[in-house]
Design a protein around this motif. Structure first.
Motif, PDB file in Angstrom:
ATOM      1  N   ILE A  18      36.293 -35.806  -4.168  1.00  0.00           N
ATOM      2  CA  ILE A  18      35.622 -35.065  -3.083  1.00  0.00           C
ATOM      3  C   ILE A  18      35.468 -33.600  -3.491  1.00  0.00           C
ATOM      4  O   ILE A  18      36.436 -32.952  -3.903  1.00  0.00           O
ATOM      5  N   THR A  19      34.251 -33.067  -3.369  1.00  0.00           N
ATOM      6  CA  THR A  19      33.980 -31.678  -3.793  1.00  0.00           C
ATOM      7  C   THR A  19      34.090 -30.712  -2.607  1.00  0.00           C
ATOM      8  O   THR A  19      33.766 -31.090  -1.485  1.00  0.00           O
ATOM      9  N   PRO A  20      34.526 -29.467  -2.860  1.00  0.00           N
ATOM     10  CA  PRO A  20      34.746 -28.550  -1.732  1.00  0.00           C
ATOM     11  C   PRO A  20      33.500 -27.812  -1.236  1.00  0.00           C
ATOM     12  O   PRO A  20      33.570 -27.090  -0.256  1.00  0.00           O
ATOM     13  N   PHE A  21      32.367 -27.927  -1.922  1.00  0.00           N
ATOM     14  CA  PHE A  21      31.151 -27.227  -1.462  1.00  0.00           C
ATOM     15  C   PHE A  21      29.929 -28.043  -1.851  1.00  0.00           C
ATOM     16  O   PHE A  21      30.017 -28.976  -2.655  1.00  0.00           O
ATOM     17  N   ASP A  35      28.546 -33.987  -6.291  1.00  0.00           N
ATOM     18  CA  ASP A  35      29.409 -35.074  -5.793  1.00  0.00           C
ATOM     19  C   ASP A  35      29.440 -36.225  -6.794  1.00  0.00           C
ATOM     20  O   ASP A  35      30.505 -36.728  -7.152  1.00  0.00           O
ATOM     21  N   GLU A  36      28.262 -36.620  -7.253  1.00  0.00           N
ATOM     22  CA  GLU A  36      28.156 -37.765  -8.160  1.00  0.00           C
ATOM     23  C   GLU A  36      28.848 -37.463  -9.493  1.00  0.00           C
ATOM     24  O   GLU A  36      29.577 -38.289 -10.027  1.00  0.00           O
ATOM     25  N   LEU A  37      28.608 -36.248 -10.009  1.00  0.00           N
ATOM     26  CA  LEU A  37      29.191 -35.895 -11.315  1.00  0.00           C
ATOM     27  C   LEU A  37      30.715 -35.850 -11.234  1.00  0.00           C
ATOM     28  O   LEU A  37      31.421 -36.317 -12.138  1.00  0.00           O
ATOM     29  N   VAL A  38      31.225 -35.300 -10.126  1.00  0.00           N
ATOM     30  CA  VAL A  38      32.682 -35.215  -9.951  1.00  0.00           C
ATOM     31  C   VAL A  38      33.262 -36.626  -9.830  1.00  0.00           C
ATOM     32  O   VAL A  38      34.243 -36.969 -10.502  1.00  0.00           O
ATOM     33  N   LYS A  39      32.633 -37.463  -9.022  1.00  0.00           N
ATOM     34  CA  LYS A  39      33.120 -38.855  -8.860  1.00  0.00           C
ATOM     35  C   LYS A  39      33.133 -39.570 -10.200  1.00  0.00           C
ATOM     36  O   LYS A  39      34.096 -40.249 -10.548  1.00  0.00           O
ATOM     37  N   GLU A  40      32.051 -39.379 -10.955  1.00  0.00           N
ATOM     38  CA  GLU A  40      31.960 -40.027 -12.272  1.00  0.00           C
ATOM     39  C   GLU A  40      33.125 -39.590 -13.156  1.00  0.00           C
ATOM     40  O   GLU A  40      33.773 -40.403 -13.798  1.00  0.00           O
ATOM     41  N   HIS A  51      40.447 -34.096 -13.357  1.00  0.00           N
ATOM     42  CA  HIS A  51      41.567 -34.074 -12.424  1.00  0.00           C
ATOM     43  C   HIS A  51      41.650 -32.725 -11.708  1.00  0.00           C
ATOM     44  O   HIS A  51      41.180 -31.717 -12.206  1.00  0.00           O
ATOM     45  N   GLY A  52      42.356 -32.739 -10.576  1.00  0.00           N
ATOM     46  CA  GLY A  52      42.659 -31.508  -9.861  1.00  0.00           C
ATOM     47  C   GLY A  52      44.152 -31.279  -9.883  1.00  0.00           C
ATOM     48  O   GLY A  52      44.940 -32.234  -9.949  1.00  0.00           O
ATOM     49  N   SER A  53      44.566 -30.006  -9.828  1.00  0.00           N
ATOM     50  CA  SER A  53      45.995 -29.692  -9.832  1.00  0.00           C
ATOM     51  C   SER A  53      46.211 -28.328  -9.186  1.00  0.00           C
ATOM     52  O   SER A  53      45.283 -27.518  -9.088  1.00  0.00           O
ATOM     53  N   THR A  54      47.450 -28.076  -8.753  1.00  0.00           N
ATOM     54  CA  THR A  54      47.769 -26.734  -8.250  1.00  0.00           C
ATOM     55  C   THR A  54      48.714 -26.027  -9.214  1.00  0.00           C
ATOM     56  O   THR A  54      49.142 -24.908  -8.944  1.00  0.00           O
ATOM     57  N   ASP A  55      49.027 -26.672 -10.307  1.00  0.00           N
ATOM     58  CA  ASP A  55      50.058 -26.155 -11.197  1.00  0.00           C
ATOM     59  C   ASP A  55      49.448 -25.579 -12.492  1.00  0.00           C
ATOM     60  O   ASP A  55      49.283 -26.286 -13.489  1.00  0.00           O
ATOM     61  N   ASN A  56      49.124 -24.290 -12.431  1.00  0.00           N
ATOM     62  CA  ASN A  56      48.485 -23.651 -13.598  1.00  0.00           C
ATOM     63  C   ASN A  56      49.302 -23.835 -14.867  1.00  0.00           C
ATOM     64  O   ASN A  56      48.782 -24.209 -15.911  1.00  0.00           O
ATOM     65  N   LYS A  57      50.597 -23.544 -14.740  1.00  0.00           N
ATOM     66  CA  LYS A  57      51.407 -23.490 -15.975  1.00  0.00           C
ATOM     67  C   LYS A  57      51.502 -24.850 -16.662  1.00  0.00           C
ATOM     68  O   LYS A  57      51.307 -24.940 -17.875  1.00  0.00           O
TER      69      LYS A  57
END
Ligand code: UDX
Length: 442
Positions: free
Chosen positions: A46-49, A55-60, A68-74
């Motif tokens: 799911i894209t935030p904007f 949407d399609e490219l992210v889903k693909e 992937h998404g993450s909140t952990d930079n390090k």
């Protein structure tokens, strides 16, 4: 899958769109954000904007297991081979840029590099004033990692040239790639990521890369502003600026792009970048005259719409105005520096009733202003009983409106177009009063 792992720090336009393009090119790519919900959503595809095709490219990418998404930079930096800094650099009140996100990110990356025993390249992608990479990011990376640039890690500056609304195309098929590097090894590592991108590639030093981004955006803003100034002059002679610019653009040294006159430029880049380079020049004791003039013309240009409206109907007080287009341009829900804001506010100030519509940007626009604006459910709803229709951005949905729609729905079929959405001859033949900035106003 390619054997280079990429981390994009920042999940705004640049981080997300470029990250999705890297995943499409076969790189294992992680985008980080400080908002857990955004990271979780990305992992669900799911894209935030809104951005056409994103949407399609992210889903693909997510379905292929490469995005992937993450909140952990390090931990993402530690797992990866290249880290792109794609955080925001918003404007400060004096027009300069706020580097706090860049600083925080450089500290996170530096701390992660401290634990790495292999070569890693850090790439600044955010738009930053020349010297930021070598005099702010580099020392923070060395200080936090206790490692040496050029030996333990590499450093590059790789500006992005994405246009919102066309960001997917621009990231998958860029017309050029610019990589400035601390040294050749850093540049080669980053250019390797772009080996599958078929376009001219330009290598330079860090500061030149930083300046290329500002120069490109300022030059494009200059072209638009030049067209706007000429538009204002063309009106005195009944010359159609759009026709005139077709002739001018035939000169290969000029080319026809970005010569469309209208209500001025908005968006997240041009206003911010022209302001930033102006502020930094002033801080060095230099008064940039061209940049100042660009900002000045762009401030007053949206008000030309009001002038045209007032001339046509002898003042806009108590007139019902349908304002079509709230985003700063079509195909985006982004309202940053949208010219719709000064137009709507000036109309309300003068006592007009504003009924606004946009296919995607209404919610975002509501957050910009608490002025008494009525929001319509469709373009046709906005036009109903309106005295004047003002077009601020030329979405395809507005292009699809027929002269009949204006005639049937509006009290008086008067269109004041800030973008040149329709063929003036056709509109006039259909009995519509069709006015715009820079063409013969009947
Ligand atoms: C811009 C640059 O084009 C892009 O390379 C950079 O990476 C970011 O800034 P963007 O802001 O997304 O991209 O939109 P763009 O299409 O460039 O338009 C910017 C503004 O200029 C819009 O408000 C648009 O309506 C206006 N514009 C553009 C004109 O008024 N006339 C034109 O001829 C072109």
């Amino acid at each position: 899958m390619k054997d280079i792992k990429i981390t994009m720090i920042g999940m705004g336009y640049v981080g997300l769109v470029t990250g999705a393009a890297f995943a499409k090119h076969g790189f294992d790519t992680t985008c980080t954000t400080r908002t857990p919900e955004k990271a979780e959503n990305l992992n669900k595809g799911i894209t935030p904007f809104y951005e056409p095709g994103l949407d399609e490219l992210v889903k693909e990418g997510v379905d292929s297991g490469l995005f992937h998404g993450s909140t952990d930079n390090k931990s993402c930096v530690k797992k990866g081979d290249i880290t792109f800094i794609c955080v925001g650099t918003p404007s400060l009140p004096d027009g300069g840029i706020d580097l706090s996100h860049v600083k925080k990110t450089a500290c996170d990356i530096g701390e992660a590099l401290a634990d790495l025993d292999r070569y890693h390249v850090v790439v600044a992608k955010s738009t930053i004033i020349p010297s930021t990479t070598d005099s702010l990011i580099l020392p923070l990376l060395e200080e936090k990692s206790k490692k040496k640039v050029g030996k333990d890690f590499g450093l590059c500056m790789n500006p992005e040239f994405l246009r919102e609304g066309a960001a997917l195309h621009d990231s998958l098929y860029p017309d050029r790639i610019v990589v400035g590097g601390y040294d050749q090894r850093s540049i080669d590592t980053v250019m390797n990521v772009y080996s599958g991108f078929d376009c001219p590639k330009f290598e330079c030093d860090l500061r030149t890369a930083e300046m290329i981004k500002y120069a490109a955006n300022c030059l494009l803003a200059t072209k638009i502003t030049f067209a706007n100034e000429l538009a204002n002059i063309c009106e005195f002679f009944g010359v159609d600026v759009y026709e005139m610019m077709k002739g001018v653009g035939l000169d290969f040294r000029i080319n026809p792009a970005f010569l469309n006159a209208g209500v001025g430029f908005g968006g997240s880049c041009f206003p911010k970048d022209v302001n930033a380079i102006t502020a930094v020049a002033k801080s060095k004791g230099y008064q940039p005259r061209i940049m100042n003039a660009i900002l000045e013309v762009n401030e007053t240009q949206p008000l030309r719409i009001i002038e045209l409206a007032e001339n046509k109907v002898q003042g806009v007080k108590n007139k019902r105005i349908a304002l079509l287009g709230l985003s700063f341009k079509p195909d985006t829900d982004d309202v940053r520096f949208t010219r719709a804001l000064p137009i709507a506010e000036a109309l309300i100030e003068k006592g007009a009733e504003v009924v606004a519509y946009d296919p995607k940007a209404i919610d975002n626009f509501k957050e910009l202003t608490d002025k008494p604006i009525t929001y319509a459910a469709s373009a046709k709803d906005a036009l109903r009983d309106a005295d004047i229709c003002v077009i601020q951005s030329d979405w395809d949905e507005f292009k699809a409106l027929k002269p009949q729609d204006f005639k049937e729905l509006m009290k008086t079929p008067i269109i004041i177009d800030g973008r040149r959405t329709y063929d003036p001859m056709q509109m006039i033949q259909e009995g519509i009063t069709y006015l715009g900035i820079g063409w013969k106003n009947p």
